[in-house]
Design a protein around this motif. Structure first.
Motif, PDB file in Angstrom:
ATOM      1  N   VAL A   1       0.827  -1.192   0.071  1.00  0.00           N
ATOM      2  CA  VAL A   1       0.011  -0.041  -0.106  1.00  0.00           C
ATOM      3  C   VAL A   1       0.957   1.242  -0.008  1.00  0.00           C
ATOM      4  O   VAL A   1       1.859   1.247   0.773  1.00  0.00           O
ATOM      5  N   SER A   2       0.663   2.101  -0.921  1.00  0.00           N
ATOM      6  CA  SER A   2       1.477   3.311  -1.164  1.00  0.00           C
ATOM      7  C   SER A   2       0.786   4.540  -1.362  1.00  0.00           C
ATOM      8  O   SER A   2      -0.259   4.755  -1.694  1.00  0.00           O
TER       9      SER A   2
ATOM     10  N   PRO B   1      -1.934   4.608 -10.400  1.00  0.00           N
ATOM     11  CA  PRO B   1      -2.466   5.242  -9.117  1.00  0.00           C
ATOM     12  C   PRO B   1      -3.947   5.509  -9.176  1.00  0.00           C
ATOM     13  O   PRO B   1      -4.271   6.079 -10.287  1.00  0.00           O
ATOM     14  N   ILE B   2      -4.349   5.711  -8.088  1.00  0.00           N
ATOM     15  CA  ILE B   2      -5.725   5.936  -8.060  1.00  0.00           C
ATOM     16  C   ILE B   2      -6.097   7.625  -7.382  1.00  0.00           C
ATOM     17  O   ILE B   2      -5.445   7.789  -6.213  1.00  0.00           O
TER      18      ILE B   2
ATOM     19  N   SER C   1      -9.254  16.625   3.069  1.00  0.00           N
ATOM     20  CA  SER C   1      -8.875  18.007   2.972  1.00  0.00           C
ATOM     21  C   SER C   1      -8.110  18.534   1.814  1.00  0.00           C
ATOM     22  O   SER C   1      -8.103  19.643   1.547  1.00  0.00           O
ATOM     23  N   GLY C   2      -7.513  17.748   1.178  1.00  0.00           N
ATOM     24  CA  GLY C   2      -6.660  17.809   0.157  1.00  0.00           C
ATOM     25  C   GLY C   2      -6.766  16.722  -1.078  1.00  0.00           C
ATOM     26  O   GLY C   2      -7.203  15.538  -0.470  1.00  0.00           O
ATOM     27  N   PRO C   3      -6.261  16.605  -2.160  1.00  0.00           N
ATOM     28  CA  PRO C   3      -6.350  15.634  -2.982  1.00  0.00           C
ATOM     29  C   PRO C   3      -5.168  14.536  -2.787  1.00  0.00           C
ATOM     30  O   PRO C   3      -4.217  14.627  -2.085  1.00  0.00           O
ATOM     31  N   LEU C   4      -5.697  13.323  -2.649  1.00  0.00           N
ATOM     32  CA  LEU C   4      -5.167  12.244  -2.346  1.00  0.00           C
ATOM     33  C   LEU C   4      -4.903  11.003  -3.368  1.00  0.00           C
ATOM     34  O   LEU C   4      -5.776  10.737  -4.068  1.00  0.00           O
ATOM     35  N   THR C   5      -3.685  10.677  -3.417  1.00  0.00           N
ATOM     36  CA  THR C   5      -3.432   9.651  -4.608  1.00  0.00           C
ATOM     37  C   THR C   5      -2.582   8.466  -3.811  1.00  0.00           C
ATOM     38  O   THR C   5      -1.696   8.763  -3.166  1.00  0.00           O
ATOM     39  N   VAL C   6      -3.180   7.416  -4.136  1.00  0.00           N
ATOM     40  CA  VAL C   6      -2.618   5.956  -3.421  1.00  0.00           C
ATOM     41  C   VAL C   6      -2.564   4.992  -4.638  1.00  0.00           C
ATOM     42  O   VAL C   6      -3.111   5.160  -5.670  1.00  0.00           O
ATOM     43  N   ALA C   7      -1.838   3.978  -4.299  1.00  0.00           N
ATOM     44  CA  ALA C   7      -1.913   3.060  -4.982  1.00  0.00           C
ATOM     45  C   ALA C   7      -3.343   2.055  -4.952  1.00  0.00           C
ATOM     46  O   ALA C   7      -3.965   2.371  -4.111  1.00  0.00           O
ATOM     47  N   PRO C   8      -3.651   1.257  -6.230  1.00  0.00           N
ATOM     48  CA  PRO C   8      -5.019   0.710  -6.174  1.00  0.00           C
ATOM     49  C   PRO C   8      -5.261  -0.346  -5.061  1.00  0.00           C
ATOM     50  O   PRO C   8      -6.588  -0.183  -4.516  1.00  0.00           O
ATOM     51  N   ASN C   9      -4.306  -0.783  -4.421  1.00  0.00           N
ATOM     52  CA  ASN C   9      -4.975  -1.830  -3.380  1.00  0.00           C
ATOM     53  C   ASN C   9      -4.756  -1.026  -2.009  1.00  0.00           C
ATOM     54  O   ASN C   9      -5.314  -1.752  -0.892  1.00  0.00           O
ATOM     55  N   HIS C  10      -4.609   0.130  -1.852  1.00  0.00           N
ATOM     56  CA  HIS C  10      -4.522   1.063  -0.724  1.00  0.00           C
ATOM     57  C   HIS C  10      -6.067   1.061  -0.320  1.00  0.00           C
ATOM     58  O   HIS C  10      -6.869   1.331  -0.986  1.00  0.00           O
ATOM     59  N   ARG C  11      -6.055   0.340   1.260  1.00  0.00           N
ATOM     60  CA  ARG C  11      -7.611   0.703   1.845  1.00  0.00           C
ATOM     61  C   ARG C  11      -7.434   2.054   2.586  1.00  0.00           C
ATOM     62  O   ARG C  11      -6.855   2.379   3.335  1.00  0.00           O
TER      63      ARG C  11
END
Length: 350
Positions: A162-163, A215-216, A226-236
């Motif tokens: 998770v990233s 990324p998502i 509160s701000g834009p969030l970008t994470v890996a697809p499997n991040h919960r």
């Protein structure tokens, strides 16, 4: 014709130790039957495990190929990977093994890596899946140029990590917001369950933002962030529902970023390269990123295989690490992505 599958020594190393669990992973796969040799020694055959592959064979992904979601977990009793309950594809509880990582070259000179995963029944291969690690095009020639049985483990570990991306603001123990790339081991981060906790390890990889690594992007406010969030697809991500708009039967839910994609406020962003960061604590934690709750890296056995030796040994000396998110995870593949993010935003709004 099915044949008996031989498990390599490398694959044995990712089996689980007694008392441990691995986090449930959801993998976007194609059944191998859709990837057919269009030219070469195995003309007309579908993609197979390493024993049935021939270098220079040319494959094509059928125009009717359908991507399915394979949910993977372990049983915690020194068992190999298995098909998880409620997986969209695969036989519930069936053994799964990473066979190899193969590399294909397209006609334009670009390359695509693919993990080959086999599903077993009584020691025989019952189904074969392909997990592209980059975008793979239909009706395009893909020449097989490399077969690597050892690299599959590392690649799989990277998918499960998770990233967060560079620039993500993490809430520290004193309430300050700090960009993730400025954090160092030893920093204290605020966690939902255990208060201030020390960062034990920070991972960083730069990868092509395609396929399983694309990324998502979650727009500001999409989940009341509160701000834009970008994470890996499997991040919960963790959401507390003040009203159960999702119909989960409970207030607290964990949902993977890939399940929220709606093409508007939550999108899958393909193209270029991206810097991924992972935060590891003594325990699996829920921390705060851009003002909303999200999981830290879960040190499951297959993730530990990718950690530095001293970090892996430190985690290994502790009691079995528990997936803090497992009991809250939403694993319903019938969710409507177009509505899920909005339902959760409304449900969590104060």
């Amino acid at each position: 014709m099915r044949h008996r599958f031989e498990i390599s020594k490398a694959l044995v190393s990712i089996k689980l130790s007694i008392g441990e669990e691995i986090s449930r992973l959801v993998l976007p796969v194609y059944r191998a039957k859709w990837f057919i040799v269009s030219s070469g020694a195995n003309l007309g055959d579908a993609l197979a495990d390493a024993t049935g592959l021939n270098l220079t064979d040319v494959y094509r992904l059928n125009a009717n190929a359908k991507r399915e979601f394979l949910a993977v977990t372990g049983d915690g009793q020194s068992e190999p990977f298995r098909v998880a309950k409620n997986s969209e594809t695969g036989r519930n509880g069936a053994e799964l093994h990473l066979d190899c990582c193969v590399t294909f070259m397209c006609s334009d000179g670009s390359t695509v890596e693919v993990l080959i995963i086999v599903e077993l029944e009584d020691g025989l291969i019952d189904e074969t899946y392909m997990l592209p690690l980059a975008g793979i095009r239909k009706n395009t020639d893909h020449a097989l140029v490399a077969i690597d049985k050892g690299k599959a483990i590392q690649k799989f570990a990277n998918i499960g990590s998770v990233s967060f991306v560079r620039g993500t603001h993490i809430t520290l123990a004193d309430g300050r917001q700090e960009q993730i790339e400025n954090l160092v081991t030893g920093d204290q981060v605020l966690t939902r369950t255990h208060g201030p906790q020390t960062i034990r390890w920070i991972g960083q990889q730069t990868v092509r933002a395609v396929g399983a690594f694309a990324p998502i992007k979650i727009a500001r406010g999409a989940l009341n962030n509160s701000g834009p969030l970008t994470v890996a697809p499997n991040h919960r991500l963790f959401v507390y529902q003040r009203q159960d708009h999702l119909g989960a039967g409970r207030a607290e839910v964990m949902i993977r970023a890939s399940q929220l994609v709606n093409g508007d406020t939550v999108i899958k962003s393909e193209g270029g390269f991206i810097d991924y960061f992972q935060l590891l604590f003594d325990q699996h934690e829920i921390i705060y990123a851009e003002g909303i709750a999200a999981e830290s890296l879960f040190a499951s056995p297959h993730i530990r295989s990718a950690l530095p030796k001293d970090v892996s040994e430190h985690i290994g000396k502790r009691e079995a690490v528990t997936d803090i998110a497992a009991e809250f995870e939403v694993d319903n593949f019938d969710l409507e992505p177009a509505r899920t993010a909005e339902l959760l935003r409304r449900a969590s709004r104060g």
